[in-house]
Design a protein around this motif. Structure first.
Motif, mmCIF file in Angstrom:
data_model
loop_
_atom_site.group_PDB
_atom_site.id
_atom_site.type_symbol
_atom_site.label_atom_id
_atom_site.label_comp_id
_atom_site.label_asym_id
_atom_site.label_seq_id
_atom_site.Cartn_x
_atom_site.Cartn_y
_atom_site.Cartn_z
ATOM 1 N N TRP A 178 -19.300 10.726 -22.130
ATOM 2 C CA TRP A 178 -19.581 10.479 -23.539
ATOM 3 C C TRP A 178 -19.639 11.768 -24.343
ATOM 4 O O TRP A 178 -19.239 11.796 -25.496
ATOM 5 C CB TRP A 178 -20.914 9.775 -23.694
ATOM 6 C CG TRP A 178 -20.877 8.328 -23.316
ATOM 7 C CD1 TRP A 178 -19.851 7.643 -22.754
ATOM 8 C CD2 TRP A 178 -21.929 7.400 -23.469
ATOM 9 N NE1 TRP A 178 -20.204 6.346 -22.546
ATOM 10 C CE2 TRP A 178 -21.475 6.167 -22.972
ATOM 11 C CE3 TRP A 178 -23.220 7.490 -23.966
ATOM 12 C CZ2 TRP A 178 -22.275 5.029 -22.986
ATOM 13 C CZ3 TRP A 178 -24.005 6.350 -23.957
ATOM 14 C CH2 TRP A 178 -23.528 5.138 -23.479
ATOM 15 N N GLU A 179 -20.207 12.810 -23.757
ATOM 16 C CA GLU A 179 -20.409 14.040 -24.509
ATOM 17 C C GLU A 179 -20.285 15.220 -23.558
ATOM 18 O O GLU A 179 -20.800 15.175 -22.448
ATOM 19 C CB GLU A 179 -21.807 14.018 -25.143
ATOM 20 C CG GLU A 179 -22.115 15.211 -26.009
ATOM 21 C CD GLU A 179 -23.488 15.103 -26.655
ATOM 22 O OE1 GLU A 179 -23.571 15.382 -27.856
ATOM 23 O OE2 GLU A 179 -24.463 14.754 -25.958
ATOM 24 N N VAL A 180 -19.589 16.246 -24.008
ATOM 25 C CA VAL A 180 -19.433 17.465 -23.216
ATOM 26 C C VAL A 180 -20.088 18.594 -23.994
ATOM 27 O O VAL A 180 -19.773 18.825 -25.164
ATOM 28 C CB VAL A 180 -17.941 17.781 -22.953
ATOM 29 C CG1 VAL A 180 -17.803 19.073 -22.156
ATOM 30 C CG2 VAL A 180 -17.263 16.622 -22.245
ATOM 31 N N GLU A 181 -21.016 19.272 -23.339
ATOM 32 C CA GLU A 181 -21.675 20.442 -23.904
ATOM 33 C C GLU A 181 -21.397 21.612 -22.972
ATOM 34 O O GLU A 181 -20.832 21.427 -21.904
ATOM 35 C CB GLU A 181 -23.189 20.209 -23.994
ATOM 36 C CG GLU A 181 -23.593 19.043 -24.852
ATOM 37 C CD GLU A 181 -25.081 18.747 -24.748
ATOM 38 O OE1 GLU A 181 -25.832 19.596 -24.243
ATOM 39 O OE2 GLU A 181 -25.476 17.655 -25.147
ATOM 40 N N GLU A 182 -21.825 22.790 -23.351
ATOM 41 C CA GLU A 182 -21.659 23.970 -22.506
ATOM 42 C C GLU A 182 -22.379 23.760 -21.182
ATOM 43 O O GLU A 182 -23.607 23.708 -21.131
ATOM 44 C CB GLU A 182 -22.221 25.208 -23.219
ATOM 45 C CG GLU A 182 -21.995 26.498 -22.474
ATOM 46 C CD GLU A 182 -20.519 26.902 -22.419
ATOM 47 O OE1 GLU A 182 -20.120 27.478 -21.395
ATOM 48 O OE2 GLU A 182 -19.780 26.624 -23.377
ATOM 49 N N GLY A 183 -21.627 23.561 -20.107
ATOM 50 C CA GLY A 183 -22.206 23.442 -18.779
ATOM 51 C C GLY A 183 -22.816 22.095 -18.425
ATOM 52 O O GLY A 183 -23.382 21.949 -17.348
ATOM 53 N N ALA A 184 -22.719 21.117 -19.322
ATOM 54 C CA ALA A 184 -23.328 19.817 -19.030
ATOM 55 C C ALA A 184 -22.529 18.686 -19.675
ATOM 56 O O ALA A 184 -21.797 18.893 -20.627
ATOM 57 C CB ALA A 184 -24.763 19.778 -19.520
ATOM 58 N N VAL A 185 -22.714 17.503 -19.112
ATOM 59 C CA VAL A 185 -22.012 16.317 -19.588
ATOM 60 C C VAL A 185 -23.021 15.178 -19.676
ATOM 61 O O VAL A 185 -23.884 15.041 -18.809
ATOM 62 C CB VAL A 185 -20.882 15.932 -18.593
ATOM 63 C CG1 VAL A 185 -20.315 14.564 -18.877
ATOM 64 C CG2 VAL A 185 -19.780 16.978 -18.613
ATOM 65 N N THR A 186 -22.903 14.374 -20.735
ATOM 66 C CA THR A 186 -23.653 13.129 -20.832
ATOM 67 C C THR A 186 -22.661 12.018 -20.516
ATOM 68 O O THR A 186 -21.538 12.026 -21.028
ATOM 69 C CB THR A 186 -24.250 12.938 -22.241
ATOM 70 O OG1 THR A 186 -25.084 14.058 -22.541
ATOM 71 C CG2 THR A 186 -25.073 11.662 -22.326
#
Length: 164
Positions: A122-130
């Motif tokens: 659903w969401e990609v952030e720096e170093g993490a994914v939701t």
């Protein structure tokens, strides 16, 4: 975790728009002797040890709740379940719960690995994914060394809150 209200609001709008976009196995509507392919079934359980026993026998468990599991079961696997003195029954779609999770330590190559597993990102952030996942995916990711934090035990709860 997401820290500000605006990010939560944006995520909720995104979640509503993505609802139903991920892997949604069809629940079994009935069990008959003429069924030839695997079906999703509900198996009532009374202890976590029963989940382990099913997995050890090669049963593909999608969801593990406190009182039942949802499993993809081929007709010939029914005997494995019966051997544990467990029964199968049709499952309702609402019982195929998915978790909202945060997966840490994800770079570009690892992101592709998640996509290849069938993870609904659903969401990609720096170093993490939701992402939205079944328990089956959580176990697979943990075996591959991902750190998985469950943000919400039922994605539908997030969607209902966002729609209010």
């Amino acid at each position: 975790m997401i820290k500000n209200g605006l990010a939560i609001s944006m995520l909720c709008v995104f979640l509503i728009g993505c609802q139903g976009a991920g892997e949604q196995p069809s629940p079994a509507t009935s069990q008959t002797a003429t069924t030839t392919g695997p079906q999703i079934v509900k198996i009532p359980i009374s202890s976590p040890a029963q989940v382990d026993s099913l997995r050890q026998r090669g049963i593909e468990i999608l969801v593990a709740e406190e009182t039942y599991v949802a499993a993809r079961l081929a007709p010939e696997e029914e005997v494995k379940v019966q051997g544990l003195q467990l029964k199968t029954e049709p499952i309702q779609e609402a019982e195929l719960v998915q978790r909202l999770v945060r997966i840490s330590g994800v770079d570009k190559a690892r992101l592709q690995e998640l996509v290849d597993l069938g993870i609904d990102v659903w969401e990609v952030e720096e170093g993490a994914v939701t992402a939205q996942v079944f328990d089956k995916h959580i176990w697979e990711m943990q075996q591959r060394g991902f750190t998985v934090e469950i943000l919400e035990r039922n994605v539908q709860d997030v969607v209902r809150k966002a729609q209010k």
